[in-house]
Design an enzyme around this catalytic site. Structure first.
Site, PDB file in Angstrom:
ATOM      1  N   ARG A  94      62.423 -72.892  56.092  1.00  0.00           N
ATOM      2  CA  ARG A  94      63.517 -73.864  56.197  1.00  0.00           C
ATOM      3  C   ARG A  94      64.108 -74.208  54.833  1.00  0.00           C
ATOM      4  NH1 ARG A  94      63.740 -75.365  61.373  1.00  0.00           N
ATOM      5  NH2 ARG A  94      65.239 -77.037  60.978  1.00  0.00           N
ATOM      6  N   GLU A 136      71.703 -72.844  48.315  1.00  0.00           N
ATOM      7  CA  GLU A 136      70.947 -73.420  47.183  1.00  0.00           C
ATOM      8  C   GLU A 136      70.390 -72.325  46.301  1.00  0.00           C
ATOM      9  OE1 GLU A 136      67.412 -73.107  47.048  1.00  0.00           O
ATOM     10  OE2 GLU A 136      66.599 -73.376  49.075  1.00  0.00           O
ATOM     11  N   HIS A 184      79.903 -61.540  44.764  1.00  0.00           N
ATOM     12  CA  HIS A 184      79.810 -62.240  46.041  1.00  0.00           C
ATOM     13  C   HIS A 184      79.755 -61.231  47.180  1.00  0.00           C
ATOM     14  CE1 HIS A 184      80.214 -65.344  49.026  1.00  0.00           C
ATOM     15  NE2 HIS A 184      81.279 -64.761  49.532  1.00  0.00           N
TER      16      HIS A 184
END
Length: 281
Positions: free
Chosen positions: A71, A46, A115
């Site tokens: 979390r 996310e 990446h």
């Protein structure tokens, strides 16, 4: 290796991903496979911090707090630096590299390195480990062998030889019956400073997909969940012929529910997040 990457709370990490093995497992292929399967099913991908205009910190203490204690989830630099630290602490030989994202691109020009991925050297050979590529995240390490279809719990992948010096590879995923490029990488070693620069670009540049869009994803047994802005995709990986499901999320409340349930994020405070979600295209 950054010295700070040696300070990892293994017990907290194992509890976060649901690893039920020994407190300090041996650095074997079986251990790597177990961690690689559990991590992306427990810790989501996310970019909420970027969407909220917050800096994405890559020191290990910040990553552990965000992905393990709080979390939350994160993107490749956070996921794979966390996994790298876990593996190194367990005694694995791990090297860090950078990929050029090809997934979803139609332009012919070569993209920049944005990446992070890992190579793990074992007695059985060298293995690609990557738990941070969003909706197409691997759920198992891949042998660094070209032209070989490799089956994972969430689909088939293949590494193709792209030549060059240093040697380059293209990761391909089997999608709708044909292999589709995911990213290209070579064996030019990367350092933490390289990732800091790439992280600054993807989290702040106005043309970065992460700056103006919500991206979130998580694996589950037999499924991939992916969220791009207001559209949720659910792909069933147990059957290559199964159709993917997609639906639009019309309200902020519905977006929050999906982020908390299907994606599995413990969301930050409501006001700033609700305003950011309301602005999504």
């Amino acid at each position: 290796m950054n010295a700070h990457d040696t300070f990892i709370d293994l017990n907290a990490y194992f509890a976060r991903i649901g690893f039920a093995g020994p407190a300090r497992p041996e650095p074997t292929l079986d251990t790597l496979r177990a961690l690689h399967l559990l991590h992306p099913q427990a810790i989501p991908f996310e970019n909420l911090d970027v969407l909220l205009g917050r800096p994405v910190k890559l020191d290990l203490a910040s990553i552990q707090h965000k992905l393990v204690t709080a979390r939350r989830g994160g993107y490749c630099f956070e996921h794979n630096r966390l996994l790298r630290s876990v593996l190194q602490t367990l005694g694995f030989r791990v090297r860090s590299f950078a990929g050029r994202v090809l997934w979803g691109r139609e332009a012919a020009e070569m993209p920049g390195r944005s990446h992070m991925l890992l190579l793990v050297d074992l007695d059985e050979g060298t293995w690609l480990a990557d738990v941070g590529f969003g909706g197409m995240t691997l759920s198992a390490p891949l042998a660094l062998e070209t032209g070989l279809e490799q089956i994972t719990p969430h689909g088939a992948f293949r590494l193709d030889d792209a030549g060059g010096e240093p040697r380059s590879y293209v990761l391909q995923a089997l999608v709708n019956g044909s292999f589709t490029p995911v990213y290209r990488f070579d064996l030019d070693p990367q350092y933490d400073a390289d990732y800091e620069m790439a992280n600054h670009f993807v989290s702040t540049h106005p043309e970065s997909i992460f700056v103006n869009n919500l991206l979130a994803a998580r694996l589950a047994p037999g499924k991939r969940f992916g969220l791009l802005n207001r559209r949720l995709h659910v792909h069933h990986t147990h059957d290559e012929g199964a159709a993917s499901e997609s639906r639009d999320l019309s309200s902020v409340d519905e977006l929050r529910r999906v982020l908390e349930t299907e994606i599995g994020i413990r969301l930050p405070e409501a006001l700033a997040l609700d305003a950011a979600l309301a602005r999504l295209p």
